[in-house]
Design a protein around this motif. Sequence first.
Motif, mmCIF file in Angstrom:
data_model
loop_
_atom_site.group_PDB
_atom_site.id
_atom_site.type_symbol
_atom_site.label_atom_id
_atom_site.label_comp_id
_atom_site.label_asym_id
_atom_site.label_seq_id
_atom_site.Cartn_x
_atom_site.Cartn_y
_atom_site.Cartn_z
ATOM 1 N N MET A 17 0.835 -1.207 0.000
ATOM 2 C CA MET A 17 0.000 0.000 0.000
ATOM 3 C C MET A 17 0.871 1.259 0.000
ATOM 4 S SD MET A 17 -3.003 -1.160 2.666
ATOM 5 C CE MET A 17 -3.892 0.391 2.578
ATOM 6 N N HIS A 18 2.014 1.169 0.657
ATOM 7 C CA HIS A 18 2.948 2.303 0.654
ATOM 8 C C HIS A 18 3.441 2.581 -0.758
ATOM 9 C CE1 HIS A 18 6.829 4.366 1.112
ATOM 10 N NE2 HIS A 18 6.302 4.899 2.197
ATOM 11 N N ASP A 19 3.789 1.527 -1.478
ATOM 12 C CA ASP A 19 4.261 1.698 -2.860
ATOM 13 C C ASP A 19 3.165 2.286 -3.739
ATOM 14 O OD1 ASP A 19 6.682 0.645 -2.096
ATOM 15 O OD2 ASP A 19 6.280 -1.361 -2.884
ATOM 16 N N ALA A 20 1.920 1.813 -3.541
ATOM 17 C CA ALA A 20 0.800 2.315 -4.339
ATOM 18 C C ALA A 20 0.543 3.786 -4.041
ATOM 19 C CB ALA A 20 -0.450 1.488 -4.056
ATOM 20 N N LEU A 21 0.629 4.148 -2.756
ATOM 21 C CA LEU A 21 0.432 5.547 -2.380
ATOM 22 C C LEU A 21 1.494 6.427 -3.028
ATOM 23 C CD1 LEU A 21 -0.520 8.002 -0.750
ATOM 24 C CD2 LEU A 21 0.847 7.148 1.168
ATOM 25 N N TRP A 22 2.746 6.017 -2.933
ATOM 26 C CA TRP A 22 3.798 6.867 -3.467
ATOM 27 C C TRP A 22 3.723 6.974 -4.984
ATOM 28 C CZ3 TRP A 22 5.581 10.348 -0.623
ATOM 29 C CH2 TRP A 22 6.652 11.142 -1.063
ATOM 30 N N GLN A 23 3.257 5.921 -5.631
ATOM 31 C CA GLN A 23 3.049 5.994 -7.075
ATOM 32 C C GLN A 23 1.969 7.022 -7.391
ATOM 33 O OE1 GLN A 23 1.601 2.362 -8.927
ATOM 34 N NE2 GLN A 23 2.503 2.928 -10.882
ATOM 35 N N ALA A 24 0.904 7.057 -6.566
ATOM 36 C CA ALA A 24 -0.156 8.046 -6.762
ATOM 37 C C ALA A 24 0.386 9.454 -6.552
ATOM 38 C CB ALA A 24 -1.313 7.765 -5.805
ATOM 39 N N VAL A 25 1.189 9.639 -5.512
ATOM 40 C CA VAL A 25 1.792 10.947 -5.251
ATOM 41 C C VAL A 25 2.620 11.402 -6.454
ATOM 42 C CG1 VAL A 25 3.527 12.160 -3.871
ATOM 43 C CG2 VAL A 25 1.792 10.751 -2.739
ATOM 44 N N GLU A 26 3.476 10.520 -6.947
ATOM 45 C CA GLU A 26 4.348 10.883 -8.066
ATOM 46 C C GLU A 26 3.552 11.173 -9.338
ATOM 47 O OE1 GLU A 26 6.988 7.529 -8.117
ATOM 48 O OE2 GLU A 26 8.471 8.539 -6.852
ATOM 49 N N THR A 27 2.419 10.487 -9.517
ATOM 50 C CA THR A 27 1.568 10.742 -10.678
ATOM 51 C C THR A 27 0.938 12.127 -10.619
ATOM 52 O OG1 THR A 27 1.057 8.383 -10.945
ATOM 53 C CG2 THR A 27 -0.497 9.944 -11.920
ATOM 54 N N LEU A 28 0.573 12.572 -9.403
ATOM 55 C CA LEU A 28 -0.175 13.819 -9.255
ATOM 56 C C LEU A 28 0.715 15.044 -9.046
ATOM 57 C CD1 LEU A 28 -3.060 12.388 -7.045
ATOM 58 C CD2 LEU A 28 -3.202 13.043 -9.459
ATOM 59 N N VAL A 29 1.969 14.852 -8.675
ATOM 60 C CA VAL A 29 2.880 15.984 -8.470
ATOM 61 C C VAL A 29 2.944 16.897 -9.696
ATOM 62 C CG1 VAL A 29 5.335 16.588 -8.313
ATOM 63 C CG2 VAL A 29 4.335 15.052 -6.631
#
Length: 310
Positions: free
Chosen positions: A41-53
């Motif tokens: 879930m941590h990896d999925a969250l950070w992928q979402a963060v990087e997508t939206l930055v």
Amino acid sequence: MTLSLNQMAEAARALDGPLFADVPGDLAVSFEFFPPKTPAMHDALWQAVETLVPLNPRFFSVTYGAGGTTRERTHATVARIAAETPVPAAAHLTCVNATAEELDVIADEYWHAGVRHIVALRGDPPGGEASFTPVAGGHASAADLVKALRKRHPFEISVSCYPETHPEAPSPTADLEALKAKHDAGASRAISQFFFEPDTFFRFRDKVAAAGLDVELVPGILPVTNFANLTRMAAGCNTNVPAWMAKLFAGLDDKPAARQLVAATVAAELARRLYAGGVRHFHFYTLNRAELSYAICHLLGVRPAEVLAA
């Protein structure tokens, strides 16, 4: 076939408008995440963060679990956003199961981690309790928390608001008084509970203005990822789910790709109508998934700088 004047006017409006919900480039967005429980879930969250930055949001906010159960995970997530992205991080903080002294310590930790924005909330009652009761030495309301944060550090402070009235409020008037108390204590912005029809927000905005409150109201947008889960969430926070939505999403439970297309279109149209009514900042509840929020922003014309410049 002869068209009436009304039909001709409606046809002209339809033909003159674009076939997508793009709006002028003065729109701001922000995104909310919850702290992950597992490495996956941590990896999925950070992928979402990087997508939206690349969409250059005003801030990323991270929720705080009931009773402070995610304190460490929330802090770690917020601190990483603050340290590793150019987007300001906003940490949720609640009054539940914490003394004022403990919350002061948490506020200090956020300040020292470079966090300058707090989303101050009273918080939901712990599981099994029907109403909120502060612990001995704790804050009794979000307004008290806002006041304490203002004394501690010069945070930017957001709070919550409820277009369809908080489920525990004895009346809409009492709910507005609670918002006024938070604003008077030092909150600069109120982010709304999710809703599904633009008039719901506009009516609430009119009531806030009539009450003499000059506070920035930011609509919270929840894209539909699972309609059954959404209806359960809505029931718990006094949010009306219109009958047309149930009809629209019927038959899509086992068709996630089609459901995403419909959800993005509905949310983008909601945002477009809110924009037409003067709204210029939207807060998206991402549920730690970037695809829908990114698609909605794309439809609205919120895109990475290099795409806009192309």
